[in-house]
Scaffold this active site. Structure first.
Site, PDB file in Angstrom:
ATOM      1  CG  LEU A  42      -1.604  -1.315   1.534  1.00  0.00           C
ATOM      2  CD1 LEU A  42      -2.310  -0.820   2.156  1.00  0.00           C
ATOM      3  CD2 LEU A  42      -2.803  -0.492   0.083  1.00  0.00           C
ATOM      4  CB  SER A  43       3.294   2.824   1.712  1.00  0.00           C
ATOM      5  OG  SER A  43       3.930   1.967   2.148  1.00  0.00           O
ATOM      6  N   GLY A  44       4.823   3.569  -0.076  1.00  0.00           N
ATOM      7  CA  GLY A  44       5.918   2.891  -1.095  1.00  0.00           C
ATOM      8  C   GLY A  44       7.245   2.598  -1.011  1.00  0.00           C
TER       9      GLY A  44
END
Length: 187
Positions: A42-44
């Site tokens: 969901l995130s980098g």
């Protein structure tokens, strides 16, 4: 030949979508395939190791395995009651009878604020990533996505079956016309 290949492809897509939707619902969100849990990134924070929106496979760990992780391992752990995080271990420390792990996202400047207790580790990254497929998985987990991903391949199969029947009827009619013209010529 192309027609039967298309039938097979549409059928396999429909079966895969049904499997994803049913296994997602049965497991409470993320499906499990061949013993691996599939998680959506969901995130980098772990880029470039895996991109936002990718699906990664993790191997669920037994309690003893959670105690024997090492620096460099990528783990998925419970940050709080509902939040899963996947980061790399940068330091492992023994505290009494348990291990704690200092983690850091590959794309983050500093390590995570709190060390991870071994009992909060859910699994270890299994070196399998499908880039950007997580977006499809998130859509499949929604109510509209579940319906669409089961109905659309089925409709495509029905449309293709209708087209195949129509083509068969046209071919049948051509053969009848051809036979009549051959019979009329021989008289």
């Amino acid at each position: 030949m192309l027609g039967s290949g298309l039938n097979i492809l549409l059928f396999l897509v429909m079966v895969c979508m049904i499997f994803i939707v049913i296994s997602s619902r049965a497991s409470g969100g993320e499906p499990s395939v061949f013993g691996y849990q599939l998680k959506t990134v969901l995130s980098g924070s772990m880029e470039p190791t895996f991109k936002t929106g990718s699906i990664i496979a993790i191997t669920p760990l037994e309690e003893a395995e959670k105690q024997s992780l090492a620096k460099g391992d990528i783990i998925t752990y419970l940050k709080d009651d509902e939040t899963l995080v996947t980061h790399r271990i940068v330091e492992a420390s023994e505290t009494g009878n348990s291990m704690t792990y200092q983690t850091k996202g590959d794309n983050n400047e500093a390590p995570d604020g709190e060390p991870v207790l071994a009992q909060n580790v859910v699994g270890e990254y299994a070196d399998f990533t499908i880039p950007y497929a997580g977006y499809v998985m998130q859509y499949a987990n929604s109510k509209a996505g579940s319906i669409a991903l089961m109905i659309i391949p089925g409709l495509l199969l029905l449309i293709y079956a209708g087209y195949s029947i129509w083509q068969g009827i046209k071919e049948f009619e051509r053969n009848i016309v051809k036979k009549k013209s051959t019979n009329n010529e021989s008289l």
